[in-house]
Write a protein that holds these residues in place. Sequence first.
Motif, PDB file in Angstrom:
ATOM      1  N   LEU A 242       0.732  -1.231   0.014  1.00  0.00           N
ATOM      2  CA  LEU A 242      -0.323   0.103  -0.327  1.00  0.00           C
ATOM      3  C   LEU A 242       0.588   1.321  -0.410  1.00  0.00           C
ATOM      4  CD1 LEU A 242      -2.660  -1.516   2.891  1.00  0.00           C
ATOM      5  CD2 LEU A 242      -3.229  -0.671   0.192  1.00  0.00           C
ATOM      6  N   LYS A 243       2.121   1.318   0.553  1.00  0.00           N
ATOM      7  CA  LYS A 243       2.379   2.289   1.219  1.00  0.00           C
ATOM      8  C   LYS A 243       3.562   2.753  -0.871  1.00  0.00           C
ATOM      9  CE  LYS A 243       6.566   3.994   4.069  1.00  0.00           C
ATOM     10  NZ  LYS A 243       7.880   3.048   3.719  1.00  0.00           N
ATOM     11  N   LEU A 244       3.689   1.126  -1.205  1.00  0.00           N
ATOM     12  CA  LEU A 244       4.965   1.644  -3.176  1.00  0.00           C
ATOM     13  C   LEU A 244       3.560   1.577  -3.119  1.00  0.00           C
ATOM     14  CD1 LEU A 244       7.351   0.465  -3.627  1.00  0.00           C
ATOM     15  CD2 LEU A 244       5.567  -1.686  -4.761  1.00  0.00           C
ATOM     16  N   LYS A 245       2.597   1.506  -3.274  1.00  0.00           N
ATOM     17  CA  LYS A 245       1.596   1.802  -4.666  1.00  0.00           C
ATOM     18  C   LYS A 245       1.285   3.793  -4.232  1.00  0.00           C
ATOM     19  CE  LYS A 245      -2.570   0.291  -3.785  1.00  0.00           C
ATOM     20  NZ  LYS A 245      -3.046   0.762  -4.450  1.00  0.00           N
ATOM     21  N   ASP A 246       1.591   4.454  -3.387  1.00  0.00           N
ATOM     22  CA  ASP A 246       0.993   5.853  -2.823  1.00  0.00           C
ATOM     23  C   ASP A 246       2.298   6.484  -3.141  1.00  0.00           C
ATOM     24  OD1 ASP A 246      -1.193   5.787  -1.452  1.00  0.00           O
ATOM     25  OD2 ASP A 246      -0.367   6.505   0.529  1.00  0.00           O
ATOM     26  N   GLU A 247       3.763   6.153  -3.167  1.00  0.00           N
ATOM     27  CA  GLU A 247       4.924   6.424  -3.420  1.00  0.00           C
ATOM     28  C   GLU A 247       5.102   6.666  -4.817  1.00  0.00           C
ATOM     29  OE1 GLU A 247       7.618   4.568   0.423  1.00  0.00           O
ATOM     30  OE2 GLU A 247       8.163   4.182  -1.360  1.00  0.00           O
ATOM     31  N   LYS A 248       4.953   5.136  -5.627  1.00  0.00           N
ATOM     32  CA  LYS A 248       4.984   5.446  -7.211  1.00  0.00           C
ATOM     33  C   LYS A 248       3.673   5.257  -7.896  1.00  0.00           C
ATOM     34  CE  LYS A 248       8.983   1.605  -7.217  1.00  0.00           C
ATOM     35  NZ  LYS A 248       9.584   1.615  -7.060  1.00  0.00           N
ATOM     36  N   ASP A 249       3.443   5.628  -7.176  1.00  0.00           N
ATOM     37  CA  ASP A 249       1.215   6.089  -8.278  1.00  0.00           C
ATOM     38  C   ASP A 249       1.615   4.665  -8.591  1.00  0.00           C
ATOM     39  OD1 ASP A 249      -0.261   7.440  -8.849  1.00  0.00           O
ATOM     40  OD2 ASP A 249       0.412   9.034 -10.626  1.00  0.00           O
ATOM     41  N   PHE A 250       0.760   3.875  -8.441  1.00  0.00           N
ATOM     42  CA  PHE A 250       0.443   2.637  -9.188  1.00  0.00           C
ATOM     43  C   PHE A 250      -1.225   2.020  -8.760  1.00  0.00           C
ATOM     44  CE2 PHE A 250       3.304   0.265  -7.228  1.00  0.00           C
ATOM     45  CZ  PHE A 250       2.788  -1.008  -7.029  1.00  0.00           C
ATOM     46  N   VAL A 251      -1.994   1.810  -9.740  1.00  0.00           N
ATOM     47  CA  VAL A 251      -2.870   1.208  -8.937  1.00  0.00           C
ATOM     48  C   VAL A 251      -2.722  -0.064  -8.641  1.00  0.00           C
ATOM     49  CG1 VAL A 251      -4.744   2.727  -9.716  1.00  0.00           C
ATOM     50  CG2 VAL A 251      -3.917   1.441 -11.641  1.00  0.00           C
ATOM     51  N   LEU A 252      -3.467  -1.297  -8.312  1.00  0.00           N
ATOM     52  CA  LEU A 252      -3.142  -3.074  -8.144  1.00  0.00           C
ATOM     53  C   LEU A 252      -4.397  -3.371  -8.707  1.00  0.00           C
ATOM     54  CD1 LEU A 252      -1.897  -5.344  -7.813  1.00  0.00           C
ATOM     55  CD2 LEU A 252      -2.616  -5.269  -5.197  1.00  0.00           C
ATOM     56  N   LEU A 253      -4.660  -3.971 -10.043  1.00  0.00           N
ATOM     57  CA  LEU A 253      -6.242  -4.477 -11.214  1.00  0.00           C
ATOM     58  C   LEU A 253      -5.741  -5.921 -10.493  1.00  0.00           C
ATOM     59  CD1 LEU A 253      -6.567  -2.355 -13.988  1.00  0.00           C
ATOM     60  CD2 LEU A 253      -7.296  -1.760 -11.422  1.00  0.00           C
ATOM     61  N   ALA A 254      -6.570  -6.479 -10.039  1.00  0.00           N
ATOM     62  CA  ALA A 254      -6.740  -8.031  -9.699  1.00  0.00           C
ATOM     63  C   ALA A 254      -7.740  -8.913 -10.194  1.00  0.00           C
ATOM     64  CB  ALA A 254      -6.312  -8.229  -7.912  1.00  0.00           C
ATOM     65  N   HIS A 255      -7.268 -10.262 -10.645  1.00  0.00           N
ATOM     66  CA  HIS A 255      -8.683 -11.264 -11.236  1.00  0.00           C
ATOM     67  C   HIS A 255      -9.400 -11.496  -9.838  1.00  0.00           C
ATOM     68  CE1 HIS A 255     -10.061 -14.353 -12.983  1.00  0.00           C
ATOM     69  NE2 HIS A 255     -10.368 -13.509 -13.943  1.00  0.00           N
ATOM     70  N   ASN A 256     -10.473 -12.011 -10.185  1.00  0.00           N
ATOM     71  CA  ASN A 256     -11.546 -13.008  -9.167  1.00  0.00           C
ATOM     72  C   ASN A 256     -10.793 -13.959  -8.676  1.00  0.00           C
ATOM     73  OD1 ASN A 256     -13.452 -10.858  -8.842  1.00  0.00           O
ATOM     74  ND2 ASN A 256     -14.222 -11.689 -10.952  1.00  0.00           N
ATOM     75  N   TYR A 257      -9.694 -14.390  -9.088  1.00  0.00           N
ATOM     76  CA  TYR A 257      -9.089 -15.720  -8.754  1.00  0.00           C
ATOM     77  C   TYR A 257      -7.488 -15.826  -8.119  1.00  0.00           C
ATOM     78  CZ  TYR A 257     -12.084 -18.213 -12.374  1.00  0.00           C
ATOM     79  OH  TYR A 257     -12.774 -18.634 -13.158  1.00  0.00           O
ATOM     80  N   GLN A 258      -7.140 -13.817  -8.050  1.00  0.00           N
ATOM     81  CA  GLN A 258      -6.315 -14.017  -6.711  1.00  0.00           C
ATOM     82  C   GLN A 258      -6.497 -14.185  -5.557  1.00  0.00           C
ATOM     83  OE1 GLN A 258      -3.285 -12.960  -8.452  1.00  0.00           O
ATOM     84  NE2 GLN A 258      -4.850 -13.755  -9.870  1.00  0.00           N
ATOM     85  N   LEU A 259      -5.220 -14.333  -4.979  1.00  0.00           N
ATOM     86  CA  LEU A 259      -5.858 -15.114  -3.072  1.00  0.00           C
ATOM     87  C   LEU A 259      -5.659 -13.257  -2.515  1.00  0.00           C
ATOM     88  CD1 LEU A 259      -1.694 -15.509  -2.772  1.00  0.00           C
ATOM     89  CD2 LEU A 259      -3.624 -17.748  -2.212  1.00  0.00           C
ATOM     90  N   PRO A 260      -6.861 -14.140  -1.023  1.00  0.00           N
ATOM     91  CA  PRO A 260      -7.329 -13.294  -0.271  1.00  0.00           C
ATOM     92  C   PRO A 260      -6.488 -12.379  -0.311  1.00  0.00           C
ATOM     93  CG  PRO A 260      -8.240 -15.701   0.095  1.00  0.00           C
ATOM     94  CD  PRO A 260      -6.850 -15.144  -0.254  1.00  0.00           C
ATOM     95  N   GLU A 261      -6.041 -12.004   0.100  1.00  0.00           N
ATOM     96  CA  GLU A 261      -4.980 -11.064   0.945  1.00  0.00           C
ATOM     97  C   GLU A 261      -4.355 -10.161  -0.677  1.00  0.00           C
ATOM     98  OE1 GLU A 261      -4.008 -14.648   0.757  1.00  0.00           O
ATOM     99  OE2 GLU A 261      -1.763 -14.636   0.641  1.00  0.00           O
ATOM    100  N   ILE A 262      -4.939 -10.964  -1.519  1.00  0.00           N
ATOM    101  CA  ILE A 262      -4.438  -9.924  -2.812  1.00  0.00           C
ATOM    102  C   ILE A 262      -5.295  -9.154  -2.936  1.00  0.00           C
ATOM    103  CG2 ILE A 262      -3.463  -9.353  -5.603  1.00  0.00           C
ATOM    104  CD1 ILE A 262      -1.564 -11.640  -4.971  1.00  0.00           C
ATOM    105  N   GLN A 263      -6.910  -9.665  -2.931  1.00  0.00           N
ATOM    106  CA  GLN A 263      -7.281  -9.272  -2.982  1.00  0.00           C
ATOM    107  C   GLN A 263      -8.365  -7.739  -2.549  1.00  0.00           C
ATOM    108  OE1 GLN A 263     -11.289 -11.678  -3.519  1.00  0.00           O
ATOM    109  NE2 GLN A 263     -10.287 -13.298  -4.754  1.00  0.00           N
TER     110      GLN A 263
END
Length: 306
Positions: free
Chosen positions: A16-37
């Motif tokens: 979450l910190k990295l997402k803010d610092e590097k300005d990226f969005v995380l798009l996940a498919h419905n089959y991803q692990l719960p901790e990624i979803q």
Amino acid sequence: MSNSTEKIKKLQDEILKLKDEKDFVLLAHNYQLPEIQEIADFCADSLQLANHAKNDVESQNVLFAAVKFMAESGAILNPSKNVYVANPEALCPMARMAPVDLMKKVKQESPDLPLMMYINTTAAARAQADFICTSANSLKIAKVINKQEINFAPDKNLAYFIQTRLGIKVNPVPITGHCTVHESFKASYITNLKKKHPNAITIVHPECPPEVQQIADFIGSTSQMEKFVKTSDRKEFIVGTEVGLIDKLKRETEGKIFYKAHDKPICYNMKKNTLETINDEHLVKIPEEIAKKNRQLLNDMLKNSE
Ligand code: 13P
Ligand code: SF4
């Protein structure tokens, strides 16, 4: 908090910190692990992910936690963004069942039959297609094609779904193409579950074999299954798809019960993405001559599925 819960939380916070610092969005498919979803900005089926990557992303950087073709679709649809894939080794094995040479041969041998291809293919092979679809819009796209006979690659079960729903001839190429995960769902297993849970509704993905489709109450893409569950007043569901969707449904609904329609419904490729692989190391690059044709096909697909 157990050690593993603590570790997950720590890794999630770092991302979450990295997402803010590097300005990226995380798009996940419905089959991803719960901790990624849980930490994804958007978690959905392949059609919604493509649409989102094209229309709804403000950040300059987009990271896909999914199989590679999904990230490739995002990169092709939105070339102004930097699109990354969390793990380039996460490949959909079905994509290999429609190699470029086979698709070229099909076009040469039956030039008058439209070639519709599933998006679960490589960008190079897809460049041979006349139309492409996902599991969510296969019927809409086949209706747009508006022919009594088409060739369809590579999933024989999705071909069966289109053929039976629309009453047209859909020739699967190759005749054996399938998803190894969904092909292993068996009608007998579901029938036993139905006996044990007579009030349960059966929902399955169209990649399941015909015998499974025939006993299902609802067939749809992962997000269509999710919508069906969330808008249904029923309580119990037998779910015929990968376990990631069941994890999501359990987390996002209350008072509903889900039964797996297979003892191990796991896509090991989707699961190659872990919290450890969520980083911006792997930029998706597609040669422009392949990207160009794919962009037109993907844009037509999005337009035709509105
Ligand atoms: P959805 O588009 O329904 O999410 O399906 C993708 C997939 O790979 C199914 O196995
Ligand atoms: Fe491919 Fe099947 Fe995994 Fe979907 S579930 S990504 S079709 S192998």
